[in-house]
Design a protein around this motif. Structure first.
Motif, PDB file in Angstrom:
ATOM      1  N   TRP A   1       0.232  -1.071  -0.202  1.00  0.00           N
ATOM      2  CA  TRP A   1       0.354   0.718  -0.303  1.00  0.00           C
ATOM      3  C   TRP A   1       0.837   1.156   0.130  1.00  0.00           C
ATOM      4  O   TRP A   1       0.087   2.469   0.383  1.00  0.00           O
ATOM      5  CB  TRP A   1      -0.575  -0.409   1.100  1.00  0.00           C
ATOM      6  N   ALA A   2       2.216   0.995   0.286  1.00  0.00           N
ATOM      7  CA  ALA A   2       2.698   2.747   0.379  1.00  0.00           C
ATOM      8  C   ALA A   2       2.823   3.065  -1.165  1.00  0.00           C
ATOM      9  O   ALA A   2       2.979   4.830  -0.858  1.00  0.00           O
ATOM     10  CB  ALA A   2       4.893   1.936   0.642  1.00  0.00           C
ATOM     11  N   PRO A   3       2.686   2.728  -1.748  1.00  0.00           N
ATOM     12  CA  PRO A   3       2.440   3.503  -3.449  1.00  0.00           C
ATOM     13  C   PRO A   3       1.695   5.009  -3.462  1.00  0.00           C
ATOM     14  O   PRO A   3       1.915   6.181  -3.261  1.00  0.00           O
ATOM     15  CB  PRO A   3       3.254   2.674  -4.889  1.00  0.00           C
ATOM     16  N   GLU A   4       0.689   4.652  -2.510  1.00  0.00           N
ATOM     17  CA  GLU A   4      -0.597   5.426  -2.433  1.00  0.00           C
ATOM     18  C   GLU A   4       0.128   6.152  -1.695  1.00  0.00           C
ATOM     19  O   GLU A   4      -0.531   8.512  -2.660  1.00  0.00           O
ATOM     20  CB  GLU A   4      -1.582   5.177  -1.249  1.00  0.00           C
ATOM     21  N   VAL A   5       0.963   6.211  -0.637  1.00  0.00           N
ATOM     22  CA  VAL A   5       1.548   7.641   0.022  1.00  0.00           C
ATOM     23  C   VAL A   5       1.715   8.226  -0.491  1.00  0.00           C
ATOM     24  O   VAL A   5       2.234  10.001  -0.495  1.00  0.00           O
ATOM     25  CB  VAL A   5       1.693   6.658   1.376  1.00  0.00           C
ATOM     26  N   PHE A   6       3.047   8.134  -1.844  1.00  0.00           N
ATOM     27  CA  PHE A   6       3.721   8.809  -2.111  1.00  0.00           C
ATOM     28  C   PHE A   6       3.007   9.600  -3.715  1.00  0.00           C
ATOM     29  O   PHE A   6       3.508   9.247  -4.851  1.00  0.00           O
ATOM     30  CB  PHE A   6       4.651   7.793  -3.054  1.00  0.00           C
ATOM     31  N   ASN A   7       1.828   9.125  -4.016  1.00  0.00           N
ATOM     32  CA  ASN A   7       1.022   9.384  -5.234  1.00  0.00           C
ATOM     33  C   ASN A   7       1.298   8.410  -6.656  1.00  0.00           C
ATOM     34  O   ASN A   7       1.004   9.165  -8.010  1.00  0.00           O
ATOM     35  CB  ASN A   7       1.013  10.748  -5.327  1.00  0.00           C
ATOM     36  N   CYS A   8       2.105   7.421  -6.343  1.00  0.00           N
ATOM     37  CA  CYS A   8       2.850   6.691  -7.257  1.00  0.00           C
ATOM     38  C   CYS A   8       2.020   5.528  -7.579  1.00  0.00           C
ATOM     39  O   CYS A   8       2.763   4.535  -7.555  1.00  0.00           O
ATOM     40  CB  CYS A   8       4.086   6.782  -6.556  1.00  0.00           C
ATOM     41  N   SER A   9       0.559   5.203  -6.940  1.00  0.00           N
ATOM     42  CA  SER A   9      -0.140   3.532  -6.927  1.00  0.00           C
ATOM     43  C   SER A   9      -0.965   4.151  -8.055  1.00  0.00           C
ATOM     44  O   SER A   9      -1.442   4.552  -9.109  1.00  0.00           O
ATOM     45  CB  SER A   9      -0.312   3.832  -5.849  1.00  0.00           C
ATOM     46  N   ALA A  10      -0.351   2.660  -8.885  1.00  0.00           N
ATOM     47  CA  ALA A  10      -1.417   1.977 -10.197  1.00  0.00           C
ATOM     48  C   ALA A  10      -2.857   1.545  -9.335  1.00  0.00           C
ATOM     49  O   ALA A  10      -3.367   1.396  -8.624  1.00  0.00           O
ATOM     50  CB  ALA A  10      -0.432   0.239 -10.514  1.00  0.00           C
ATOM     51  N   PRO A  11      -4.060   2.038 -10.547  1.00  0.00           N
ATOM     52  CA  PRO A  11      -3.773   2.127 -11.708  1.00  0.00           C
ATOM     53  C   PRO A  11      -3.560   3.480 -12.144  1.00  0.00           C
ATOM     54  O   PRO A  11      -3.854   4.500 -13.170  1.00  0.00           O
ATOM     55  CB  PRO A  11      -5.556   1.887 -12.149  1.00  0.00           C
ATOM     56  N   ASP A  12      -3.962   4.298 -10.833  1.00  0.00           N
ATOM     57  CA  ASP A  12      -3.442   6.118 -10.987  1.00  0.00           C
ATOM     58  C   ASP A  12      -2.434   6.874 -11.978  1.00  0.00           C
ATOM     59  O   ASP A  12      -2.244   7.340 -13.095  1.00  0.00           O
ATOM     60  CB  ASP A  12      -3.402   7.070  -9.832  1.00  0.00           C
ATOM     61  N   THR A  13      -1.467   5.680 -11.910  1.00  0.00           N
ATOM     62  CA  THR A  13      -0.126   6.088 -12.784  1.00  0.00           C
ATOM     63  C   THR A  13       0.004   5.988 -13.775  1.00  0.00           C
ATOM     64  O   THR A  13       0.264   7.441 -14.580  1.00  0.00           O
ATOM     65  CB  THR A  13       1.271   5.358 -12.417  1.00  0.00           C
ATOM     66  N   GLY A  14      -0.430   4.534 -14.795  1.00  0.00           N
ATOM     67  CA  GLY A  14      -0.661   4.680 -15.387  1.00  0.00           C
ATOM     68  C   GLY A  14      -2.110   5.273 -16.124  1.00  0.00           C
ATOM     69  O   GLY A  14      -2.328   6.481 -17.405  1.00  0.00           O
ATOM     70  N   ASN A  15      -3.635   6.160 -15.240  1.00  0.00           N
ATOM     71  CA  ASN A  15      -4.095   7.378 -15.799  1.00  0.00           C
ATOM     72  C   ASN A  15      -3.930   8.406 -15.942  1.00  0.00           C
ATOM     73  O   ASN A  15      -4.531   8.844 -17.056  1.00  0.00           O
ATOM     74  CB  ASN A  15      -5.143   6.692 -15.268  1.00  0.00           C
TER      75      ASN A  15
END
Length: 430
Positions: free
Chosen positions: A109-123
Motif C-alpha cells: 500500500w506504500a505507493p499511494e502514500v507518494f501518489n505513485c500507485s496503480a492504476p492512477d499512475t497509468g491513468n
C-alpha cells in the motif's frame, strides 16, 4: 518482523548505470521515509482496515500522504516523454524512477502514500500524454493532487482479454455524446470511495480494421447505469480499501468530450499506457523480492533447528544465494528496459519490457516462496506479509498481459534479430 534496513541493495551500482544524482538523493530520502513512517505503521494500517467499514478511506493514509507531499516525495513518476514541459511530475526518467519504485513496492500500500500507485499512475500518464486540456483540468489535476482516485476498465469476464481485440463492450455515438454498455472486471481501486472516474476501453466501430475498432473514454463512476456488481478477491485477499471490482455499464451516457484522443485510437493509447505500467509493476516486484530475502535472512539467523541456526544449514544458504543472484539479475534487466524506454522509446523497448514482465514476477514468486519455506507455518499465516506478497506477485503473471503474450513478443524480436521473417515462416500470414 519489518526487515527494513536503511541500506539499499544495489544502490552503489545505480550511479554507474546512469541513475542521476537527484534520483539517488530522492532514493535516500524515500528509504528513510519508509523506515520511519511506513514499516512502523503496517500494523496500524491493518488495524484501521479491520475496524468498521473495510472500504472506508483510511485516515492513516491521508496523514502519511500529507507528510510525503511536504517532504517533496510526491508524483515521482511521469517521465519527460509523457510530460515534456515538466508541468505535472518530478521530471525523472524511467531509469531514475526504477529504484524509487522498488523502495515503494516493499509494502503493497506504500505507493499511494507518494501518489505513485496503480492504476492512477497509468491513468495520469494517459491524461498527461493524450488528454485534452479540459480532461486534464477536470481529472488530471485532482489525481495529481491526490484528491481522487481512478480505475482502468479493459478486461472483460466473458472473453479472453489477453487478446484485447476480443473486447466486446461498446462505445456508441449518439448525438452530442457516447453511450457505453458492457461488463468489466479487475477494475483495481474501484473499492475506494474516492475512485471517481475510469478509463474505459470499448468498441466504437466493430467493422473497422482490427486495431482500429477500439477507443478509450472517461466515465465518471457515479454516472447513471454504472453498477459495482461485486468486489473480487485475490487468493482470498480483498485488498481493502483499494480492491478490485466487477462493474457493469448499462446505457451509460457521457459527453463526446470525454473521448480520449479520437475514435479508433484505443490500442495506440493502450500501448502508451501499458509499457510504463508493466515496468512499474516489475520495479515494485523487485522491492517485494528484496524484502522477502531480508525476512528470510532474519529468520535463518534467529531460528534454530537440529541444534544449530537455520543459516548454518547448507540448504538454507543455498536458498539465500539463489535469491540474491536472481534479484540482482532481475534488477539489472529492469534498469536496462527503463534505460531503453528513455533513450529509444517505449515501442523500440517493447522486447525488453516484455522480458522483464515475465522475469520479475517469476523471481519474486521464487524468492517469496523460499522465504515462506524458511518461516515454515508462520510464512503462510497473517503473522508475516509473505502470504499476501505471494498472492500479489502471482497476479502479475496475468495483469497487463499473461506470460505467454510477453514471451511471444520476446521470441519474435529474437527471430527478427537473427533475420527470420515470421510471416514467411507462416506462409505469408502475420
Amino acid at each position: 518482523m519489518t526487515a527494513a534496513p536503511h541500506a539499499v541493495p544495489g544502490a552503489a551500482a545505480l550511479a554507474a548505470f546512469g541513475v542521476s544524482e537527484r534520483a539517488l538523493e530522492l532514493l535516500d530520502r524515500l528509504t528513510r521515509f519508509m523506515a520511519e513512517h511506513i514499516y512502523p505503521n503496517e500494523a496500524a494500517f491493518l488495524a484501521e482496515v479491520g475496524a468498521g467499514d473495510r472500504w472506508a478511506h483510511l485516515h492513516l493514509l491521508e496523514d502519511l500522504k500529507a507528510r510525503a507531499q511536504a517532504e517533496g516525495l510526491w508524483n515521482l513518476f511521469l517521465p519527460p516523454a509523457s510530460d515534456p514541459e515538466g508541468r505535472f511530475g518530478a521530471g525523472l526518467s524511467n531509469l531514475d524512477y526504477a529504484p524509487l519504485a522498488e523502495q515503494m513496492g516493499r509494502v503493497w500500500w506504500a505507493p499511494e502514500v507518494f501518489n505513485c500507485s496503480a492504476p492512477d499512475t497509468g491513468n495520469m500518464e494517459v491524461l498527461a500524454r493524450y488528454g485534452s486540456p479540459e480532461q486534464q483540468e477536470r481529472w488530471l489535476g485532482p489525481l495529481l493532487r491526490g484528491e481522487i482516485r481512478s480505475g482502468f476498465c479493459m478486461t472483460e469476464p466473458d472473453v479472453a482479454s489477453s487478446d484485447a481485440t476480443n473486447i466486446r463492450a461498446s462505445i456508441r455515438r449518439d448525438g452530442d455524446g457516447y453511450v457505453i454498455s458492457g461488463r468489466k472486471w479487475w477494475t483495481s481501486g474501484a473499492g475506494d470511495p474516492r475512485c471517481q472516474v475510469a478509463i474505459f476501453m470499448g468498441q466504437t466501430d466493430p467493422a473497422a480494421e482490427r486495431w482500429r475498432q477500439q477507443s478509450m473514454i472517461l466515465v465518471p463512476l457515479d454516472a447513471p447505469g454504472v453498477t459495482r456488481e461485486r468486489m473480487l478477491t485475490v487468493f482470498g485477499y480483498d485488498d481493502a480499501p483499494h480492491g478490485h471490482a466487477e462493474l457493469s455499464f448499462h446505457e451509460v451516457r457521457v459527453p463526446a468530450s470525454h473521448l480520449i484522443l479520437g475514435e479508433g485510437r484505443g490500442f495506440e493509447i493502450a500501448q502508451g499506457r501499458l509499457g510504463p505500467g508493466r515496468i512499474h509493476h516489475c520495479m515494485r516486484l523487485i522491492g517485494q523480492a528484496e524484502r522477502a530475502l531480508e525476512l528470510m535472512v532474519a529468520r535463518a539467523a534467529a531460528r534454530t533447528a537440529f541444534g544449530k541456526p537455520l543459516a548454518a544449514h547448507q540448504h538454507t544458504r543455498e536458498l539465500i544465494a539463489q535469491s540474491r543472484m536472481e534479484i540482482d539479475q532481475a534488477r539489472l534487466l529492469t534498469l536496462q528496459a527503463a534505460q531503453m524506454m528513455d533513450t529509444v522509446g517505449n515501442k523500440a523497448a517493447r522486447g525488453e519490457i516484455a522480458a522483464i514482465k515475465v522475469v520479475a514476477p517469476g523471481v519474486a514468486l521464487r524468492v517469496i516462496d523460499r522465504a515462506i519455506q524458511v518461516y515454515g507455518g508462520a510464512g503462510v499465516s497473517q503473522d508475516t506479509p509473505l502470504a499476501q506478497m505471494y498472492a500479489h506477485a502471482r497476479t502479475l503473471r496475468l495483469a497487463d498481459g499473461p506470460d505467454i503474450v510477453h514471451t511471444e513478443t520476446v521470441a519474435k524480436a529474437e527471430l527478427a534479430r537473427q533475420g527470420i521473417d515470421l510471416r514467411v515462416a507462416r506462409g505469408g500470414k502475420a
